[in-house]
Write an enzyme that holds these catalytic residues in place. Structure first.
Site, PDB file in Angstrom:
ATOM      1  N   CYS A  60       0.654  -0.853   0.059  1.00  0.00           N
ATOM      2  CA  CYS A  60       0.115   0.029   0.151  1.00  0.00           C
ATOM      3  C   CYS A  60       0.731   0.957  -0.168  1.00  0.00           C
ATOM      4  O   CYS A  60       0.212   2.173  -0.545  1.00  0.00           O
ATOM      5  CB  CYS A  60      -1.328  -0.007   1.486  1.00  0.00           C
ATOM      6  SG  CYS A  60      -2.126  -1.365   1.199  1.00  0.00           S
ATOM      7  N   ALA A  61       1.911   1.435   0.960  1.00  0.00           N
ATOM      8  CA  ALA A  61       3.068   2.469   1.006  1.00  0.00           C
ATOM      9  C   ALA A  61       4.197   2.488  -0.838  1.00  0.00           C
ATOM     10  O   ALA A  61       3.404   3.550  -1.096  1.00  0.00           O
ATOM     11  CB  ALA A  61       3.873   2.512   2.067  1.00  0.00           C
TER      12      ALA A  61
END
Length: 166
Positions: A60-61
């Site tokens: 996600c990052a």
């Protein structure tokens, strides 16, 4: 109902995932200032909805960083990063990472978004958060690209999402 995987294990996902050509469903989510925002707040802009379970995971990052970089080069386009994280945590992540080209939105209110966009995980260890997906909208909120990532641990197809804006 759709199905994706998490580490190869089947995960049920509820709702109707938007399809290319459809008008995007309405949404109301929470921004960094704890305000409810809708698609109307971004009227006239193209939108990349980077839908992720939580910014506190490596994939996600990474997707947020990559879309942040791409967003700086796109005209009339806003990247909306949507997750289950609280607005405070999302703001802290963006500040720490130096990400200024994305708008973070939380599902802390407006949880109907999960089902309306067909990303509501209903089984497995991530039940209650969103599956990984990218939905690209034109300035009139028509879907021009939609990808429900089949394996939650995998990154989306950035090239296909960005090509839909050409």
């Amino acid at each position: 109902m759709s199905q994706v995987t998490l580490g190869g294990n089947p995960i049920e996902v509820d709702g109707q995932f938007p399809q290319k050509g459809q008008t995007a469903p309405a949404l109301s989510l929470v921004n960094a200032k704890l305000q409810d925002v809708t698609l109307d707040d971004f009227a006239g802009k193209r939108k990349v909805l980077n839908i992720v379970p939580s910014l506190d995971t490596p994939t996600c990052a990474t997707s947020t960083r990559k879309f942040n970089e791409a967003a700086g080069k796109l005209d009339n386009t806003v990247v909306l990063v949507i997750s289950a994280d609280l607005p405070f945590a999302m703001s802290r992540f963006c500040a720490t990472e130096g990400l200024n080209n994305v708008v973070t939105l939380s599902t802390m209110r407006g949880r109907e978004f999960l089902k309306n966009y067909g990303v509501a995980i209903t089984t497995g260890p991530l039940a209650g958060v969103s599956a990984r997906a990218v939905v690209v909208l034109d300035a009139d909120n028509r879907v021009v690209h939609a990808e429900l990532v089949p394996e939650i641990k995998n990154e989306p197809n950035y090239d296909a999402a960005l090509a839909a804006l050409s």
